[in-house]
Scaffold this motif. Structure first.
Motif, PDB file in Angstrom:
ATOM      1  N   HIS A 104       0.830  -1.212   0.000  1.00 27.35           N
ATOM      2  CA  HIS A 104       0.000   0.000   0.000  1.00 27.35           C
ATOM      3  C   HIS A 104       0.860   1.256   0.000  1.00 27.35           C
ATOM      4  N   HIS A 105       1.977   1.243   0.710  1.00 28.26           N
ATOM      5  CA  HIS A 105       2.853   2.416   0.705  1.00 28.26           C
ATOM      6  C   HIS A 105       3.681   2.478  -0.575  1.00 28.26           C
ATOM      7  N   LEU A 111      -6.134   0.047  -5.575  1.00 24.77           N
ATOM      8  CA  LEU A 111      -7.294  -0.300  -4.765  1.00 24.77           C
ATOM      9  C   LEU A 111      -7.218  -1.721  -4.232  1.00 24.77           C
ATOM     10  N   ARG A 112      -6.526  -2.598  -4.949  1.00 21.68           N
ATOM     11  CA  ARG A 112      -6.475  -4.000  -4.542  1.00 21.68           C
ATOM     12  C   ARG A 112      -5.742  -4.205  -3.221  1.00 21.68           C
ATOM     13  N   VAL A 113      -4.785  -3.338  -2.923  1.00 19.78           N
ATOM     14  CA  VAL A 113      -4.042  -3.501  -1.668  1.00 19.78           C
ATOM     15  C   VAL A 113      -4.380  -2.401  -0.664  1.00 19.78           C
ATOM     16  N   LEU A 114      -5.337  -1.546  -1.012  1.00 16.74           N
ATOM     17  CA  LEU A 114      -5.768  -0.520  -0.070  1.00 16.74           C
ATOM     18  C   LEU A 114      -6.680  -1.117   0.995  1.00 16.74           C
ATOM     19  N   PHE A 115      -7.608  -1.971   0.581  1.00 17.92           N
ATOM     20  CA  PHE A 115      -8.504  -2.600   1.547  1.00 17.92           C
ATOM     21  C   PHE A 115      -7.734  -3.537   2.464  1.00 17.92           C
ATOM     22  N   GLY A 116      -8.135  -3.567   3.727  1.00 16.23           N
ATOM     23  CA  GLY A 116      -7.585  -4.567   4.625  1.00 16.23           C
ATOM     24  C   GLY A 116      -8.031  -5.950   4.179  1.00 16.23           C
ATOM     25  N   ALA A 117      -7.185  -6.944   4.383  1.00 13.10           N
ATOM     26  CA  ALA A 117      -7.540  -8.310   4.006  1.00 13.10           C
ATOM     27  C   ALA A 117      -8.685  -8.803   4.893  1.00 13.10           C
ATOM     28  N   LEU A 118      -9.718  -9.331   4.283  1.00 15.22           N
ATOM     29  CA  LEU A 118     -10.892  -9.789   5.016  1.00 15.22           C
ATOM     30  C   LEU A 118     -10.521 -10.785   6.113  1.00 15.22           C
ATOM     31  N   ALA A 119      -9.602 -11.698   5.804  1.00 12.95           N
ATOM     32  CA  ALA A 119      -9.213 -12.730   6.767  1.00 12.95           C
ATOM     33  C   ALA A 119      -8.541 -12.144   8.002  1.00 12.95           C
ATOM     34  N   ASN A 120      -8.007 -10.931   7.883  1.00 11.17           N
ATOM     35  CA  ASN A 120      -7.387 -10.264   9.026  1.00 11.17           C
ATOM     36  C   ASN A 120      -8.352  -9.320   9.733  1.00 11.17           C
ATOM     37  N   VAL A 121      -9.101  -8.550   8.939  1.00 14.23           N
ATOM     38  CA  VAL A 121      -9.949  -7.505   9.505  1.00 14.23           C
ATOM     39  C   VAL A 121     -11.124  -8.065  10.296  1.00 14.23           C
ATOM     40  N   LEU A 122     -11.857  -8.980   9.703  1.00  9.43           N
ATOM     41  CA  LEU A 122     -13.081  -9.468  10.342  1.00  9.43           C
ATOM     42  C   LEU A 122     -12.816 -10.169  11.673  1.00  9.43           C
ATOM     43  N   PRO A 123     -11.853 -11.113  11.747  1.00  9.19           N
ATOM     44  CA  PRO A 123     -11.584 -11.743  13.041  1.00  9.19           C
ATOM     45  C   PRO A 123     -11.048 -10.759  14.083  1.00  9.19           C
ATOM     46  N   THR A 124     -10.234  -9.793  13.634  1.00  2.20           N
ATOM     47  CA  THR A 124      -9.656  -8.834  14.578  1.00  2.20           C
ATOM     48  C   THR A 124     -10.730  -7.918  15.153  1.00  2.20           C
TER      49      THR A 124
END
Length: 274
Positions: A104-105, A111-124
């Protein structure tokens, strides 16, 4: 660049925010699989909050807690994990760090790497917010807090997209948070860790309003993963196909033809950059 099909079906196609219109973004945003997942989880959670409705005050307190914990948690994660250097030093976590923040940096417009990864965001988010809601209001409080946290997540993600879109917001709030966030990406990454909320930056001394308040960072694009670091810890370098960490970073998103631009509103590139 017009979007002609749902973003979720175009995983191999670049979505450059500096080439998209606001309409393109809205379409891509609401057809992205992670956003769809957040909306579904949010609706289901709020339905159960109503079904299990018990104490309205406790439910509201649970939602208020989510509103406070979410930006604080984001600040801590962004500053102490995403910008920490220990993740790229292990082959077990290097690919995760590359995906969730290094890329992202390297290319803030992708846009593909701007969103947080679902597998990380949702459980966290769920693993933190739901227990807090339960402590405050039982199962209805947990459901209400989680549902509201999904609303906040979508709001954060959309604002983050706007901050990198080639678009000048008319709303003063959006214009200001965009200015602060672009400073984080193009001037000095060691500050302005918030996305929509800079209270915690102010509290912990990492807020800066003007670029003149901090020197220009030589690691604003590589987050400290310099050429020397790549020699010692080569895993991100190998996954990226080579990196330059000398203040003149290779932009992986440019591809063979070297195409691509920074957002028009972004501060100037480091001296010596093309």
């Amino acid at each position: 660049m017009a979007v002609s099909a749902p973003f979720s079906f175009l995983k191999n196609r670049k979505h450059q925010l500096d080439r998209m219109t606001l309409g393109d973004l809205v379409y891509s945003f609401f057809t992205y699989y992670a956003v769809i997942a957040y909306i579904i989880v949010g609706i289901v959670s709020l339905v159960f909050a109503v079904k299990w409705f018990d104490n309205p005050l406790r439910m509201l307190l649970a939602m208020l807690a989510a509103s406070v914990v979410f930006p604080f948690g984001w600040y801590l994660v962004h500053r102490n994990i995403l910008h920490a250097r220990w993740l790229y030093k292990s082959p077990l976590t290097a690919s995760t760090w590359k995906r969730i923040h290094f890329d992202h940096h390297q290319d803030p417009n992708d846009l593909r790497v701007l969103f947080g990864a679902l597998a990380n965001v949702l459980p966290t988010v769920g693993g933190v917010i739901a227990p807090i809601g339960y402590l405050i209001g039982g199962r209805s409080g947990a459901a209400a807090a989680l549902g509201w946290a999904m609303v906040i997540t979508c709001f954060y993600e959309f604002c983050h997209c706007i901050q990198h879109l080639n678009y000048t917001p008319k709303l003063g709030f959006l214009k200001e948070i965009k200015r602060l966030h672009l400073s984080h990406h193009f001037h000095n990454e060691q500050g302005n860790y918030g996305i929509t909320n800079y209270f915690w930056d102010r509290l912990f001394g990492t807020y800066y309003s003007k670029a003149a308040e901090l020197p220009k960072s030589p690691t604003v694009f590589n987050l400290g993963y310099t050429a020397d670091e790549a020699k010692r810890y080569p895993w991100v370098d190998r996954l990226s196909g080579g990196t330059r960490g000398d203040g003149h970073p290779k932009r992986f998103w440019q591809g063979k033809d070297g195409q691509g631009t920074q957002p028009e509103e972004a501060p100037a590139s480091p001296e010596g950059s093309p």
